[in-house]
Design a protein around this motif. Structure first.
Motif, PDB file in Angstrom:
ATOM      1  N   ARG A 158     -47.484  13.866 -10.854  1.00  0.00           N
ATOM      2  CA  ARG A 158     -47.151  14.885  -9.857  1.00  0.00           C
ATOM      3  C   ARG A 158     -46.186  15.892 -10.481  1.00  0.00           C
ATOM      4  N   SER A 199     -47.188  23.595  -2.298  1.00  0.00           N
ATOM      5  CA  SER A 199     -48.611  23.344  -2.540  1.00  0.00           C
ATOM      6  C   SER A 199     -49.459  24.242  -1.626  1.00  0.00           C
ATOM      7  N   ASP A 236     -53.104  19.719  -2.905  1.00  0.00           N
ATOM      8  CA  ASP A 236     -52.329  18.982  -1.904  1.00  0.00           C
ATOM      9  C   ASP A 236     -52.155  19.943  -0.717  1.00  0.00           C
ATOM     10  N   GLU A 267     -53.648  14.801  -0.865  1.00  0.00           N
ATOM     11  CA  GLU A 267     -54.545  15.405  -1.842  1.00  0.00           C
ATOM     12  C   GLU A 267     -55.975  15.352  -1.316  1.00  0.00           C
ATOM     13  N   ARG A 307     -56.136  19.852 -11.019  1.00  0.00           N
ATOM     14  CA  ARG A 307     -55.450  19.131  -9.944  1.00  0.00           C
ATOM     15  C   ARG A 307     -53.999  19.572  -9.839  1.00  0.00           C
ATOM     16  N   ALA A 309     -50.435  18.321  -7.617  1.00  0.00           N
ATOM     17  CA  ALA A 309     -49.828  17.379  -6.671  1.00  0.00           C
ATOM     18  C   ALA A 309     -48.318  17.525  -6.812  1.00  0.00           C
TER      19      ALA A 309
END
Ligand SMILES: NC(=O)c1ccc[n+]([C@@H]2O[C@H](COP(=O)([O-])OP(=O)(O)OC[C@H]3O[C@@H](n4cnc5c(N)ncnc54)[C@H](O)[C@@H]3O)[C@@H](O)[C@H]2O)c1
Length: 363
Positions: A158, A199, A236, A267, A307, A309
Motif C-alpha cells: 500500500r 484515492s 481504492d 479495492e 494498482r 492502495a
C-alpha cells in the motif's frame, strides 16, 4: 446530502478560501462546510468545462457563502480575493483532473496544476505578511492531491506517507509538481501547509467523463460500456463525502508540514465497478437487464497504472477520520443519484458529449 463533519461545536468559525469549489470534490466540501460547520466559504473557481455553479446551488444564497469567478494562475485576482475576504485558511482543489485529457493535452495540466498552485502559494504568503502573528500561526493551507503521484503497485503493498513519488501520467506528474511546491513553501518559507493524498473518489456531481457517471449514462443510452485493457486495474474507491470530511478534519486538526492519506480499504477492479453499476441498474431498470451485456473491453489507456492502495492509518490516528460509506451502499446511492439527476447530467455534459473516448494517443 453531505454527511456531517466530526466537527465539535467549539471550533471557531474560519473564512475558508476553497479553490475548485464548483467541481466534484470541491462542491462536496463546500456543501459540507456550509451545512455542517460554522465556517464561511469563499469559492474561487474558473468554471472550466469541469466546474459549474449548479453543483453548489443549494448553498449559493447562504450568507456564509461567496463566489469568485477567477483563475488560480491570475496573480492580481488572487491578491484582490485575499484582500477582500481575508481568509484564515485555503483548501486548494482547483485542478485539471482527467488522466485521459492529460494524454491528449498536457499543457493545461502544467499551467493550472503546477503554475496555478505556485501562484496560490505565493498569494497566500503575501497575504500572511498583512496578518497578525496570531493569525499567521492559525492559518492553514490544505493542498489536495491524489494517490496517483506514488506510481503503480503490484499485487500487494500500500502507499504510505513515506512512499517515494513516481508519477507516470502528465496528470499525476503535474500533481506531484504541485505537491513538491506546496511542501517547499512549508520548509522554505514556513507557510503552514498540509498535503493530502486521496484515492479514487465517486459520488454525486462528478463530471460525466469519469468512470462511474460515464458508465451509468452510457448504459442508459444502451451504448457499449468500455473497459480499458482486461479491466483488472485496481483502485481504492472512497465516497466523496468521506473525502470532504477528511479535508475538513485536516483543516481543523491537521499539523502544518504533515501529510494525510485518505483511502477506503475498498479495492475494486475497474470491471468490479462496472459490474456493480450494471447490477444496480438491473434492479432499478429490469426491462433493459442484463446491462453487463454492454461491457466491451477496449484498448488500454497508455501507461495505465496497475494498482493503487492507501494506508490511511495516519489520518485515522491523528485526525480521528474514518470512512463511513461502504462501496456497496455508496455505489447504490450514487447510481440512484445519477438516475434522479439526468437533467443535471445533460446540462453539464450535453446529451452525448463527455461519453466519447479520450486519451488514446490518436490510435
Ligand atoms: N476525483 C478524484 O478521484 C480525486 C482523487 C484524489 C484527489 N483529487 C484531487 O482533488 C481535486 C479536485 O478533483 P475533482 O475530481 O473535484 O476535479 P474536477 O475536475 O471535478 O473539478 C476541478 C475544479 O477546478 C476548477 N478549475 C480548473 N482549473 C482552474 C483554474 N485554473 N483556476 C480555478 N479553478 C479551476 C474547475 O472549474 C472545477 O470546478 C483535484 O486537485 C484532484 O487532483 C481527485
Amino acid at each position: 446530502m453531505p454527511r456531517p463533519a466530526d466537527t465539535p461545536d467549539s471550533v471557531p468559525p474560519k473564512t475558508v478560501l476553497v479553490t475548485g469549489g464548483c467541481g466534484f470534490i470541491g462542491s462536496a466540501l463546500v456543501r459540507l462546510l456550509i451545512h455542517h460547520t460554522p465556517h464561511r466559504v469563499v469559492n474561487l473557481d474558473a468554471l472550466t468545462y469541469a466546474g459549474s455553479p449548479s453543483n453548489v446551488e443549494d448553498v449559493a444564497s447562504d450568507r456564509r457563502y461567496a463566489f469568485v469567478e477567477g483563475d488560480v494562475t491570475d496573480e492580481r485576482m488572487l491578491d484582490a480575493t485575499f484582500g477582500t475576504y481575508g481568509p484564515d485558511a485555503v483548501v486548494h482543489l482547483a485542478a485539471e483532473t482527467h488522466v485521459d485529457r492529460s494524454i491528449d493535452g498536457p499543457a493545461a495540466f502544467v499551467r493550472t496544476n503546477v503554475l496555478g498552485t505556485f501562484e496560490l502559494l505565493e498569494a497566500a504568503r503575501r497575504h500572511l505578511r498583512t496578518r497578525t502573528p496570531f493569525e499567521r500561526q492559525a492559518f492553514r493551507f490544505v493542498h489536495v492531491s491524489t494517490d496517483e503521484v506514488f506510481g503503480s503497485l503490484g499485487a500487494t503493498g500500500r502507499f504510505g506517507r513515506d512512499t517515494p513519488y513516481d508519477p507516470r501520467s502528465p496528470y499525476s506528474a503535474s500533481k506531484a509538481g504541485s505537491d513538491h511546491l506546496a511542501r517547499a513553501a512549508h520548509h522554505t518559507f514556513g507557510l503552514p501547509v498540509i498535503v493530502t493524498n486521496c484515492s479514487n473518489n465517486y459520488g454525486p456531481y462528478q463530471f460525466p467523463e469519469k468512470l462511474v457517471p460515464h458508465t451509468v449514462l452510457r448504459a442508459l443510452h444502451g451504448l457499449e460500456l468500455p473497459v480499458y485493457g482486461d479491466g483488472r486495474n485496481v483502485r481504492d474507491w472512497l465516497h466523496v463525502d468521506d473525502h470532504a470530511r477528511g479535508l475538513t478534519l485536516a483543516l481543523e486538526r491537521g499539523s502544518p508540514g504533515s501529510t494525510y492519506l485518505f483511502g477506503a480499504d475498498q479495492e475494486r477492479t475497474t470491471l468490479d465497478v462496472v459490474e456493480a453499476i450494471c447490477g444496480v441498474l438491473d434492479e432499478v431498470r429490469p426491462a433493459a437487464a442484463p446491462h453487463a451485456r454492454l461491457i466491451a473491453f477496449v484498448e488500454d489507456r497508455p501507461g495505465h497504472d496497475f494498482r493503487y492502495a492507501i494506508d490511511a492509518d495516519g489520518a485515522r490516528r491523528e485526525l480521528g477520520w474514518n470512512r463511513r460509506t461502504t462501496f456497496d451502499e455508496g455505489i447504490r446511492e450514487t447510481v440512484a443519484w445519477y438516475l434522479e439527476h439526468l437533467e443535471w447530467c445533460e446540462r453539464r455534459a450535453g446529451a452525448r458529449h463527455g461519453l466519447e473516448r479520450l486519451g488514446t494517443l490518436g490510435t
